[in-house]
Scaffold this active site. Structure first.
Site, PDB file in Angstrom:
ATOM      1  N   HIS A 143       0.867  -1.182   0.000  1.00 57.09           N
ATOM      2  CA  HIS A 143       0.000   0.000   0.000  1.00 57.09           C
ATOM      3  C   HIS A 143       0.907   1.235   0.000  1.00 57.09           C
ATOM      4  O   HIS A 143       1.993   1.206   0.574  1.00 57.09           O
ATOM      5  CB  HIS A 143      -0.840  -0.056   1.279  1.00 57.09           C
ATOM      6  CG  HIS A 143      -1.956   0.926   1.373  1.00 57.09           C
ATOM      7  ND1 HIS A 143      -1.753   2.252   1.653  1.00 57.09           N
ATOM      8  CD2 HIS A 143      -3.303   0.773   1.247  1.00 57.09           C
ATOM      9  CE1 HIS A 143      -2.929   2.877   1.707  1.00 57.09           C
ATOM     10  NE2 HIS A 143      -3.881   1.994   1.457  1.00 57.09           N
ATOM     11  N   ASP A 153       2.748  -4.441   8.329  1.00 56.49           N
ATOM     12  CA  ASP A 153       1.546  -3.637   8.091  1.00 56.49           C
ATOM     13  C   ASP A 153       0.348  -4.556   8.288  1.00 56.49           C
ATOM     14  O   ASP A 153       0.039  -5.394   7.443  1.00 56.49           O
ATOM     15  CB  ASP A 153       1.609  -3.071   6.664  1.00 56.49           C
ATOM     16  CG  ASP A 153       0.327  -2.337   6.262  1.00 56.49           C
ATOM     17  OD1 ASP A 153      -0.684  -2.426   6.988  1.00 56.49           O
ATOM     18  OD2 ASP A 153       0.344  -1.692   5.196  1.00 56.49           O
ATOM     19  N   LYS A 186     -10.809  -0.148  10.169  1.00 50.85           N
ATOM     20  CA  LYS A 186     -10.960  -1.357   9.357  1.00 50.85           C
ATOM     21  C   LYS A 186     -11.365  -2.558  10.207  1.00 50.85           C
ATOM     22  O   LYS A 186     -11.491  -3.665   9.713  1.00 50.85           O
ATOM     23  CB  LYS A 186      -9.669  -1.638   8.582  1.00 50.85           C
ATOM     24  CG  LYS A 186      -9.413  -0.576   7.503  1.00 50.85           C
ATOM     25  CD  LYS A 186      -8.189  -0.820   6.667  1.00 50.85           C
ATOM     26  CE  LYS A 186      -8.031   0.291   5.630  1.00 50.85           C
ATOM     27  NZ  LYS A 186      -6.857   0.120   4.769  1.00 50.85           N
TER      28      LYS A 186
HETATM   29  C1  LIG Z   1      -5.857   0.766   4.478  1.00 51.73           C
HETATM   30  C2  LIG Z   1      -4.446   0.306   4.454  1.00 51.73           C
HETATM   31  C3  LIG Z   1      -3.410   1.116   4.917  1.00 51.73           C
HETATM   32  C4  LIG Z   1      -3.623   2.514   5.387  1.00 51.73           C
HETATM   33  O1  LIG Z   1      -4.510   2.597   6.463  1.00 51.73           O
HETATM   34  P1  LIG Z   1      -5.056   4.015   6.933  1.00 51.73           P
HETATM   35  O2  LIG Z   1      -6.135   3.663   7.878  1.00 51.73           O
HETATM   36  O3  LIG Z   1      -5.564   4.716   5.695  1.00 51.73           O
HETATM   37  O4  LIG Z   1      -3.920   4.740   7.551  1.00 51.73           O
HETATM   38  C5  LIG Z   1      -2.127   0.600   4.897  1.00 51.73           C
HETATM   39  N1  LIG Z   1      -1.887  -0.637   4.453  1.00 51.73           N
HETATM   40  C6  LIG Z   1      -2.852  -1.445   4.001  1.00 51.73           C
HETATM   41  C7  LIG Z   1      -2.518  -2.824   3.536  1.00 51.73           C
HETATM   42  C8  LIG Z   1      -4.167  -0.995   3.979  1.00 51.73           C
HETATM   43  O5  LIG Z   1      -5.135  -1.785   3.515  1.00 51.73           O
END
Ligand SMILES: *Cc1c(COP(=O)(O)O)cnc(C)c1O
Length: 419
Positions: free
Chosen positions: A132, A209, A235
């Protein structure tokens, strides 16, 4: 809902859905919401909405400062949520669990607070081709400031990391290996434990991540042995604006402050200051108190369902969705890793991803279309953009069927136009 620690209890998604008020609404007259954009953000259950409401109605006060009763209650709730988050990911201790605005800020925090001190000219930051932008751009910025180089683990056609390349890529120059646990585009779940142990063998640190993994499967930071783990509350059914950076004890002591201000200090003179102890050292200013409390409520909510049960349910639903999508003429799924989650990207011969998303939206179906914050991966796969359906535990086979019906409509409509 009963949930023994070792037993995987099935849950009834129809019952679960009642916890999410938004899932009951129509987005167009006669078109109930079919929400399949969970990799972008998830919906919020009543338990989280109530926690936010109760906080502002009954205990709103600034944390860690005043001595009055409300401040004490707000501080207790804020810190209790930190404990929940720490236990949820099995962090080594709460000292290393820092509130951030989300995954993006968590990674930027590592790049500044740790990276500027531990990555120098000629060093390598090893990433993958499936990152990402949030786990790419901060390292580009760090590399530009320090003279470090970026290197990338390649991604195969099926969407898996080429781990054989690690023999070539991993050497003593590599100071950090930063990679996504689950790809938000391909759905691939990467073998985090194996990559971490190979990285550690050459002395590199590891950042995971967890934006897509922590909400969808049990994630144990100590079992995976990562130095840093980042994830976002929104999320995993929590509010926007709150997330976590968890760091190993040794790493947290190596980090310098990122933002300066109130809350993060111990003593302040006009010309110098000393720092509060972690995690407060990294939480300058008034934090997102309600967000943290909402995150705690979200963790409590999904733990009650059970991460094992969520993972098992989503695996089954994703397999069903892929099999059904494969029956749509002209549809190609991008990402067929053996280990995968429930984010499913695809292209259609007849229509651009934006047209696909617009078309299914008229049926009340929310999917993603675009580069999905992974432009290098799009380039590698030779597509300008993709469509993506991403599922969560409150989605059902009926949701998938609605999508597939609508996509058949896309194929007919645009296929005819093309002829
Ligand atoms: C959504 C996402 C991010 C970023 O998350 P934020 O809530 O926008 O800071 C980073 N890595 C992955 C794999 C994601 O799906």
């Amino acid at each position: 809902m009963p949930n023994g620690p070792s037993s995987v209890q099935a849950f009834d998604p129809r019952v679960i859905r009642r916890d999410f008020p938004i899932l009951g609404r129509e987005v167009y007259p006669g078109k109930p919401l079919v929400y399949l954009d969970n990799a972008a953000t998830t919906q919020k259950p009543t338990a989280v909405l109530d926690a936010l409401d109760t906080y502002y109605r009954e205990i709103n006060a600034n944390v860690h400062r005043a001595i009055h009763r409300l401040a004490e209650m707000a501080t207790d709730a804020y810190e209790a949520a930190r404990s929940k988050a720490a236990k949820f990911i099995h962090a080594p201790n709460e000292r290393g669990v820092i509130y951030t605005r989300g995954t993006t800020e968590a990674i930027n925090l590592v790049a500044h607070a740790w990276g500027l001190r531990h990555v120098g000219a000629g060093d390598t930051i090893l990433l993958t081709e499936m990152e990402h932008h949030s786990n790419l751009v901060p390292w580009q910025l760090l590399a530009a400031r320090t003279g470090a180089k970026l290197a990338f683990i390649p991604v195969s056609e099926s969407g898996e990391l080429d781990l054989a390349s690690l023999d070539r890529l991993l050497d003593a120059r590599v100071k950090l290996v930063a990679f996504t646990h689950m790809s938000n585009v391909l759905g691939t779940v990467n073998p985090a434990r194996e990559i971490a142990s190979r990285a550690h063998a050459v002395g590199a640190r590891v950042l995971l991540d967890g934006a897509q993994s922590v909400p969808h499967m049990p994630v144990d930071m100590q079992a995976l042995d990562c130095d840093f783990l980042a994830f976002s509350g929104h999320k995993l059914c929590g509010p926007t604006g709150i997330g976590i950076l968890a760091a190993k004890p040794d790493r947290i002591e190596e980090m310098e402050p990122f933002l300066g201000g109130g809350e993060m200090i111990s003593k302040v003179a006009l010309d110098h200051s000393t720092w509060a102890e972690p995690p407060h050292k990294f939480e300058a200013g008034t934090p997102d108190i309600s967000g943290a409390i909402g995150l705690g409520a979200a963790i409590e909510y999904i733990e009650r369902i059970g991460m094992d049960a969520i993972q098992a349910y989503e695996r089954d639903l994703a397999a069903y969705a892929m099999a059904q999508l494969d029956t749509v003429p002209g549809l190609v799924i991008h990402g067929r890793a053996a280990e995968r989650g429930a984010a499913i990207s695809f292209s259609m011969a007849a229509a651009h991803p934006h047209d696909v998303a617009h078309f299914v939206d008229r049926d009340g179906i929310a999917i993603r279309a675009g580069h999905m914050c992974a432009q290098p991966l799009m380039r590698k796969r030779g597509v300008p953009a993709l469509s993506r359906a991403s599922l969560y535990f409150y989605n059902t086979r009926e949701d998938v069927d609605a999508l597939v019906r609508s996509l058949r409509g896309v194929q007919e409509f645009f296929g005819r136009a093309a002829r």
